[in-house]
Design an enzyme around this catalytic site. Structure first.
Site, mmCIF file in Angstrom:
data_model
loop_
_atom_site.group_PDB
_atom_site.id
_atom_site.type_symbol
_atom_site.label_atom_id
_atom_site.label_comp_id
_atom_site.label_asym_id
_atom_site.label_seq_id
_atom_site.Cartn_x
_atom_site.Cartn_y
_atom_site.Cartn_z
ATOM 1 N N GLU A 191 0.819 -1.209 0.000
ATOM 2 C CA GLU A 191 0.000 0.000 0.000
ATOM 3 C C GLU A 191 0.857 1.265 0.000
ATOM 4 O O GLU A 191 0.512 2.267 -0.633
ATOM 5 C CB GLU A 191 -0.928 0.015 1.224
ATOM 6 C CG GLU A 191 -1.920 -1.133 1.264
ATOM 7 C CD GLU A 191 -1.429 -2.336 2.047
ATOM 8 O OE1 GLU A 191 -2.256 -2.995 2.698
ATOM 9 O OE2 GLU A 191 -0.214 -2.620 2.000
ATOM 10 N N ALA A 251 17.912 -49.851 -6.074
ATOM 11 C CA ALA A 251 18.088 -50.547 -4.797
ATOM 12 C C ALA A 251 19.309 -50.025 -4.049
ATOM 13 O O ALA A 251 19.338 -49.996 -2.812
ATOM 14 C CB ALA A 251 18.211 -52.052 -5.027
ATOM 15 N N TRP A 266 19.498 -39.266 -12.551
ATOM 16 C CA TRP A 266 18.291 -38.470 -12.390
ATOM 17 C C TRP A 266 17.128 -39.229 -12.975
ATOM 18 O O TRP A 266 17.239 -39.782 -14.074
ATOM 19 C CB TRP A 266 18.426 -37.132 -13.117
ATOM 20 C CG TRP A 266 19.499 -36.255 -12.575
ATOM 21 C CD1 TRP A 266 20.714 -36.013 -13.117
ATOM 22 C CD2 TRP A 266 19.439 -35.462 -11.388
ATOM 23 N NE1 TRP A 266 21.430 -35.118 -12.352
ATOM 24 C CE2 TRP A 266 20.655 -34.766 -11.275
ATOM 25 C CE3 TRP A 266 18.475 -35.286 -10.402
ATOM 26 C CZ2 TRP A 266 20.934 -33.898 -10.218
ATOM 27 C CZ3 TRP A 266 18.750 -34.422 -9.354
ATOM 28 C CH2 TRP A 266 19.961 -33.744 -9.272
ATOM 29 N N THR A 293 10.531 -43.510 3.608
ATOM 30 C CA THR A 293 10.179 -43.653 5.023
ATOM 31 C C THR A 293 9.633 -42.357 5.602
ATOM 32 O O THR A 293 8.562 -42.338 6.221
ATOM 33 C CB THR A 293 11.397 -44.125 5.839
ATOM 34 O OG1 THR A 293 11.830 -45.391 5.335
ATOM 35 C CG2 THR A 293 11.043 -44.250 7.309
ATOM 36 N N SER A 353 19.674 -42.239 -7.436
ATOM 37 C CA SER A 353 18.421 -41.634 -7.898
ATOM 38 C C SER A 353 18.625 -40.499 -8.896
ATOM 39 O O SER A 353 17.651 -39.882 -9.323
ATOM 40 C CB SER A 353 17.636 -41.095 -6.690
ATOM 41 O OG SER A 353 18.379 -40.089 -6.023
ATOM 42 N N THR A 365 18.776 -39.513 3.043
ATOM 43 C CA THR A 365 18.858 -38.798 1.771
ATOM 44 C C THR A 365 20.162 -38.013 1.690
ATOM 45 O O THR A 365 20.823 -37.973 0.651
ATOM 46 C CB THR A 365 17.654 -37.850 1.611
ATOM 47 O OG1 THR A 365 16.458 -38.625 1.596
ATOM 48 C CG2 THR A 365 17.743 -37.049 0.319
ATOM 49 N N ARG A 377 11.225 -24.783 -3.900
ATOM 50 C CA ARG A 377 12.194 -24.514 -2.835
ATOM 51 C C ARG A 377 12.246 -23.027 -2.509
ATOM 52 O O ARG A 377 12.240 -22.630 -1.342
ATOM 53 C CB ARG A 377 13.595 -24.990 -3.258
ATOM 54 C CG ARG A 377 13.778 -26.486 -3.262
ATOM 55 C CD ARG A 377 15.212 -26.836 -3.639
ATOM 56 N NE ARG A 377 15.408 -28.271 -3.800
ATOM 57 C CZ ARG A 377 16.511 -28.830 -4.271
ATOM 58 N NH1 ARG A 377 17.542 -28.052 -4.629
ATOM 59 N NH2 ARG A 377 16.601 -30.137 -4.394
ATOM 60 N N ASP A 435 22.785 -39.042 -1.176
ATOM 61 C CA ASP A 435 22.888 -38.079 -2.287
ATOM 62 C C ASP A 435 23.859 -36.933 -2.031
ATOM 63 O O ASP A 435 24.226 -36.225 -2.966
ATOM 64 C CB ASP A 435 21.502 -37.481 -2.583
ATOM 65 C CG ASP A 435 20.528 -38.515 -3.118
ATOM 66 O OD1 ASP A 435 20.993 -39.564 -3.610
ATOM 67 O OD2 ASP A 435 19.315 -38.277 -3.046
ATOM 68 N N THR A 486 11.451 -44.540 -6.820
ATOM 69 C CA THR A 486 12.156 -43.269 -6.640
ATOM 70 C C THR A 486 13.674 -43.386 -6.664
ATOM 71 O O THR A 486 14.374 -42.385 -6.703
ATOM 72 C CB THR A 486 11.749 -42.621 -5.311
ATOM 73 O OG1 THR A 486 12.079 -43.514 -4.237
ATOM 74 C CG2 THR A 486 10.252 -42.335 -5.283
#
Length: 361
Positions: free
Chosen positions: A56, A168, A174, A294, A172, A200, A188, A204, A165
């Site tokens: 404003e 084994a 891509w 999980t 991942s 993770t 993000r 990764d 995803t």
């Protein structure tokens, strides 16, 4: 053009302006404002960053003395309290606008109708609810946190056609293509925090930060906090995520070496309590969960997910690959169902936006 059509037209412009601050206003809401007189735009603005003037104020500065007798369109109820900036409701009164059109009320207890009351007490006509549904999409997290004390949680999953995803081994990169991964950067940047699990990070060595956005100067983006859930204290000090420790939070038993880096440490706690902590103590209102099966399953089964963003790649990874969801159900009545609200093709991949349906079949 009817008055309602005119109000909708100008409010949509205010909403477009509000989106210009979507990556930079955290923890404040995204707000846009336009001022119109005799059918002509005489001032507009948006809130760019916490601590800077509100929408404003920018619009009134542009309108100057012409604001007297004009109509102001604001995407969120004007504030009524003194914070880092003076109340916008009082600024509109001082400018002697004739009418204020508000898209949605502000549930913040410091405002919650008080801004509208200030305007009406000054004899200013107020209309509420124009383009309300569209305006709320700007601030799902802020609105939810102010109403419930919990942040808005988006769960992001990237999977193959057969719902896998990762291999084994945990590999991942891509599954999805460049366009889908670039889209994740938007979510993000929009979030106050990205939550992941320790596995993770270990597999990764991810950073989970915002690295690039289309047509946006990355320096203007308020980087999300990266939150690692590490109940056993396994996070290595060599992890890439710790290269910028000031934006990292770890839920872990206390570790002095993390404290020495400046990392915020949170005691181990249930997920719902963690979300309350983030909203109420750290003003984190939008959370993106990027984790393995999980943790993703835990968020879903505990009913903590407000929206799922599922990227599906046209590929098959096989039965030995890791599943996107690891709960064990024995009856159809246990299934988790979703409402599909959007489907978008990104390169060769598909993005599904889904809202959980609470009633089970």
């Amino acid at each position: 053009m009817s008055e309602l059509k005119s109000d909708q037209y100008w409010m949509q412009r205010a909403i477009e302006l509000a989106r210009l601050g979507q990556y930079s206003t955290k923890p404040n809401p995204n707000v846009g404002c336009v001022i119109v007189k005799d059918g002509q735009l005489i001032g507009e603005g948006f809130h760019p960053k916490a601590g800077q003037p509100h929408a404003e104020v920018f619009a009134l500065r542009q309108a100057g003395g012409n604001a007297k007798g004009a109509t102001a369109y604001v995407t969120l109820e004007p504030c009524s309290h003194y914070g880092r900036t003076p109340p916008c409701a009082e600024a509109l009164v001082k400018a002697q606008v004739r009418k204020v059109v508000v898209a949605c009320s502000d549930p913040n207890p410091l405002v919650a109708g008080k801004g509208v009351q200030i305007l009406r007490d000054a004899g200013i006509e107020v209309a509420i609810g124009v383009c309300e549904a569209l305006a709320k999409t700007l601030n799902f997290g802020f609105l939810k946190a102010m109403s419930t004390g919990l942040p808005y949680v988006r769960l992001k999953i990237a999977s193959s056609l057969d719902g896998r995803t990762a291999m084994a081994s945990g590999e991942s990169k891509w599954i999805t293509g460049t366009a889908a991964r670039q889209d994740v950067q938007h979510w993000r940047a929009f979030s106050g925090a990205v939550i992941t699990g320790i596995q993770t990070v270990l597999v990764d060595d991810c950073e989970l930060n915002v690295r690039s956005l289309d047509k946006v100067d990355i320096e203007t983006v308020v980087q999300p906090k990266r939150i690692v859930l590490d109940r056993q204290g396994q996070l290595p000090l060599s992890a890439k995520i710790l290269q910028n420790p000031e934006t990292v939070m770890v839920m872990t038993p206390f570790r002095q070496e993390l404290a020495d880096l400046g990392v915020i440490q949170l005691p181990p706690q249930p997920l719902n309590q963690l979300l309350q902590t983030l909203a109420q103590q750290y003003q984190i209102y939008d959370v993106l969960v990027e984790a393995g099966a999980t943790l993703s399953t835990a968020f879903l089964q505990q009913g903590l997910v407000d929206e799922m963003i599922s990227y599906v790649a046209p590929t098959l990874l096989g039965q030995s690959a890791r599943a996107m969801f690891n709960a064990e159900f024995s009856q159809m009545a246990e299934q988790l169902r979703f409402e599909l609200v959007d489907v978008t093709q990104l390169g060769q991949d598909i993005r599904l936006r889904l809202l959980p349906i609470q009633e089970m079949i």
